[in-house]
Write a protein that holds these residues in place. Structure first.
Motif, mmCIF file in Angstrom:
data_model
loop_
_atom_site.group_PDB
_atom_site.id
_atom_site.type_symbol
_atom_site.label_atom_id
_atom_site.label_comp_id
_atom_site.label_asym_id
_atom_site.label_seq_id
_atom_site.Cartn_x
_atom_site.Cartn_y
_atom_site.Cartn_z
ATOM 1 N N VAL A 141 0.797 -1.220 -0.101
ATOM 2 C CA VAL A 141 -0.037 0.037 -0.048
ATOM 3 C C VAL A 141 0.874 1.235 -0.123
ATOM 4 N N ASP A 142 1.634 1.338 0.830
ATOM 5 C CA ASP A 142 2.633 2.503 1.146
ATOM 6 C C ASP A 142 3.505 2.681 -0.098
ATOM 7 N N PRO A 143 4.172 1.925 -0.794
ATOM 8 C CA PRO A 143 4.876 2.027 -2.024
ATOM 9 C C PRO A 143 4.018 2.544 -3.068
ATOM 10 N N THR A 144 2.928 1.774 -3.452
ATOM 11 C CA THR A 144 2.059 2.175 -4.314
ATOM 12 C C THR A 144 1.481 3.657 -4.218
ATOM 13 N N THR A 145 0.985 4.051 -2.826
ATOM 14 C CA THR A 145 0.636 5.465 -2.898
ATOM 15 C C THR A 145 1.791 6.278 -3.192
ATOM 16 N N ARG A 146 2.761 6.172 -2.954
ATOM 17 C CA ARG A 146 3.885 7.070 -3.237
ATOM 18 C C ARG A 146 4.202 6.969 -4.879
ATOM 19 N N ILE A 147 4.286 5.967 -5.225
ATOM 20 C CA ILE A 147 4.414 5.948 -6.812
ATOM 21 C C ILE A 147 3.185 6.625 -7.499
ATOM 22 N N VAL A 148 2.109 6.483 -7.265
ATOM 23 C CA VAL A 148 0.900 6.847 -7.811
ATOM 24 C C VAL A 148 0.837 8.462 -7.710
ATOM 25 N N ASP A 149 1.256 8.955 -6.613
ATOM 26 C CA ASP A 149 1.237 10.383 -6.189
ATOM 27 C C ASP A 149 2.434 11.117 -6.899
ATOM 28 N N ALA A 150 3.520 10.494 -7.018
ATOM 29 C CA ALA A 150 4.760 11.081 -7.745
ATOM 30 C C ALA A 150 4.388 11.095 -9.222
ATOM 31 N N LEU A 151 3.855 9.944 -9.553
ATOM 32 C CA LEU A 151 3.610 9.963 -11.166
ATOM 33 C C LEU A 151 2.405 11.090 -11.564
ATOM 34 N N GLU A 173 10.320 6.040 -11.233
ATOM 35 C CA GLU A 173 9.621 5.935 -9.844
ATOM 36 C C GLU A 173 9.730 4.476 -9.469
ATOM 37 N N LEU A 174 9.618 3.545 -10.389
ATOM 38 C CA LEU A 174 9.971 2.066 -10.097
ATOM 39 C C LEU A 174 11.354 1.722 -9.376
ATOM 40 N N LEU A 175 12.317 2.328 -10.151
ATOM 41 C CA LEU A 175 13.740 2.195 -9.661
ATOM 42 C C LEU A 175 13.682 2.477 -8.186
ATOM 43 N N THR A 176 13.121 3.947 -7.947
ATOM 44 C CA THR A 176 13.265 4.778 -6.714
ATOM 45 C C THR A 176 12.836 3.776 -5.744
ATOM 46 N N ALA A 177 11.624 2.999 -6.097
ATOM 47 C CA ALA A 177 10.810 2.124 -4.965
ATOM 48 C C ALA A 177 11.768 0.970 -4.715
ATOM 49 N N VAL A 178 12.428 0.528 -5.714
ATOM 50 C CA VAL A 178 13.333 -0.875 -5.551
ATOM 51 C C VAL A 178 14.321 -0.451 -4.661
ATOM 52 N N GLY A 179 14.823 0.592 -4.662
ATOM 53 C CA GLY A 179 15.945 0.945 -3.907
ATOM 54 C C GLY A 179 17.387 0.541 -4.382
ATOM 55 N N PRO A 180 17.651 1.459 -5.531
ATOM 56 C CA PRO A 180 19.098 1.081 -6.029
ATOM 57 C C PRO A 180 20.277 1.079 -5.227
ATOM 58 N N GLY A 181 20.193 2.268 -4.088
ATOM 59 C CA GLY A 181 21.278 2.658 -3.026
ATOM 60 C C GLY A 181 21.488 1.432 -1.970
ATOM 61 N N MET A 182 20.665 0.480 -1.983
ATOM 62 C CA MET A 182 20.845 -0.743 -1.004
ATOM 63 C C MET A 182 21.946 -1.560 -1.245
ATOM 64 N N PHE A 384 20.687 -10.097 -7.178
ATOM 65 C CA PHE A 384 19.662 -9.096 -7.747
ATOM 66 C C PHE A 384 20.151 -7.812 -8.050
ATOM 67 N N GLU A 385 19.706 -7.290 -9.348
ATOM 68 C CA GLU A 385 20.225 -6.154 -9.830
ATOM 69 C C GLU A 385 18.927 -5.161 -10.025
ATOM 70 N N PRO A 386 18.689 -4.098 -9.449
ATOM 71 C CA PRO A 386 17.491 -3.349 -9.518
ATOM 72 C C PRO A 386 17.315 -2.905 -10.850
ATOM 73 N N GLU A 387 18.330 -2.161 -11.402
ATOM 74 C CA GLU A 387 18.018 -1.482 -12.720
ATOM 75 C C GLU A 387 17.461 -2.758 -13.742
ATOM 76 N N ALA A 388 18.271 -3.891 -13.962
ATOM 77 C CA ALA A 388 17.837 -5.098 -14.763
ATOM 78 C C ALA A 388 16.630 -5.346 -14.323
ATOM 79 N N PHE A 389 16.279 -5.601 -13.070
ATOM 80 C CA PHE A 389 14.873 -5.951 -12.766
ATOM 81 C C PHE A 389 13.583 -4.970 -13.215
ATOM 82 N N VAL A 390 14.020 -3.871 -13.037
ATOM 83 C CA VAL A 390 12.885 -2.758 -13.420
ATOM 84 C C VAL A 390 12.941 -2.698 -15.270
ATOM 85 N N ASP A 391 13.935 -2.868 -15.679
ATOM 86 C CA ASP A 391 13.934 -2.752 -17.137
ATOM 87 C C ASP A 391 13.154 -4.022 -17.788
#
Length: 395
Positions: A141-151, A173-182, A384-391
């Motif tokens: 719920v929380d990630p979905t709300t943040r993505i939709v509001d930002a879009l 937006e999806l890449l930000t949600a996945v967390g590329p900096g972790m 797991f690679e965030p960018e490859a996953f989102v792409d």
């Protein structure tokens, strides 16, 4: 006179009957018919063999004295010396293959979102459909709300309907949600005089033992020396299964010689032997247990405490089935409390379009997804690679 003739006739009949019976009783036995020789056997040799004559085995010969004949030895067959050790696929090669599978299995999520965002009119009903799509993908719920509001804000400000531009906005937006900096690095480097210790935990049926075997292959492909610890002593076939995985890549397995042994003792011995052998990594497989079984969870905590007598446990990987969705989050929370989970392994990610579980579990625990499994093949496990996953989601 007639009486005398009657008596004489009667005597004659009785005499003839007695002679006939006697003849039948002493009748000579029938002579046995000579059977034809068996194929390859000389005629007239029903059981014994004349010296120097060739004889091929026939029916019933296994009951006779074995004939001297040359037999092939193991060397003649040409068997390989020792078990055949496989060479696992390199990490880079398997990543390409996994991306292709992920793109095929999860494309419905990305394509569905792009189709909604590319409509001529982005009214409230359309944004609700976008939100529903993300929720159905187990994004939370929380990630979905943040993505939709930002879009909504970015599309409104930019006023764009260009599919390529919308795709880039969605990707960001999806890449930000996945967390590329972790930090998704696996702690598999030797620590001074001791090997790195990795515990693998999870509920029943998520594929822990298989994951340990595949992880061993992944590490061997990186030229690391590995020891496996079969601390799942409840499931009879677990140790044998793990040993089979190890044998395929030349990795030894430390196991108990009896069922129901103390799993903490097995784990302790595995680390001890790994230290003595100066290997790089010790992988410890633990028994599956439901997160609501207090006694079993306490035992898992004991396994970790006993292992830590050798030194810290460097990595605790929680194996989650990607198809379980939000139930996986509850499992993760309990396991994290007991053994301080440091990374997530998501299995069966190829069998579901609910790739949003990656985001949900990370948001819930603050723990990164470090490995993903996208199939049943021996080398279908990769970092797991965030960018490859989102792409892959948006391909």
């Amino acid at each position: 006179m007639e009486t005398v003739e009657y008596v004489i006739g009667l005597i004659a009949v009785i005499a003839l009957a007695g002679v006939g019976a006697l003849v039948g009783f002493v009748r000579p036995r029938r002579r046995r018919r000579n059977l034809p020789p068996r194929p390859g056997q000389q005629a007239g040799l029903p059981g014994d063999r004349r010296d120097g004559e060739e004889h091929l085995p026939g029916v019933g010969d296994d009951a006779e004295v074995p004939r001297d004949s040359a037999t092939r030895t193991v060397e003649d067959v040409g068997l390989p010396d020792g078990p055949v050790v496989e060479r696992p696929a390199p990490v880079l090669g398997r990543l390409v293959r996994l991306r292709e599978r992920l793109a095929r299995s999860n494309s419905a999520l990305g394509q569905g979102l792009l189709a909604l965002l590319s409509r001529d009119t982005l009214d409230e009903a359309t944004w609700e459909e976008v939100e529903d799509t993300l929720l159905l993908a187990d994004l939370g719920v929380d990630p979905t709300t943040r993505i939709v509001d930002a879009l909504r804000e970015r599309v409104k400000v930019l006023g764009t309907r260009d599919p390529a531009h919308l795709r880039e906005l969605l990707r960001e937006e999806l890449l930000t949600a996945v967390g590329p900096g972790m930090d998704r690095t696996l702690a598999t480097q030797r620590q001074g005089e001791r090997p790195a210790v990795v515990m693998v935990v999870g509920v029943n049926g998520t594929g822990k033992t298989t994951t340990v075997g595949k992880l061993a292959r992944l590490l061997v492909a990186q030229d690391k020396d590995v020891v496996l610890g079969a601390a799942d002593t409840f499931r009879a076939a677990a140790a044998e299964q793990l040993a089979t995985w190890g044998d395929r890549v030349g990795v030894p397995t430390v196991r108990s010689d009896r069922d129901g042994a103390d799993p903490a003792a097995v784990a302790f011995d595995a680390v001890k032997q790994g230290t003595e052998a100066e290997v790089d990594v010790v992988l410890i497989d633990t028994a599956g247990r439901l997160q609501n079984k207090v006694g079993l969870m306490d035992e898992l905590g004991k396994v970790k405490r006993v292992v830590e007598r050798h030194g810290p446990v460097d990595e605790v990987l929680l194996v989650l089935d990607a198809t379980t969705g939000q139930n996986g989050l509850r499992q993760a929370a309990v396991f994290s409390e007991v053994v301080d989970v440091t990374g997530i392994v998501l299995t069966k990610l190829d069998g579901t379009a609910k790739g949003g579980i990656v985001v949900a579990v990370q948001q819930s625990l603050g723990v990164p997804v470090k490995l993903i499994g996208l199939g049943e093949g021996a080398d279908d496990l990769a970092p797991f690679e965030p960018e490859a996953f989102v792409d892959a989601l948006l391909s």
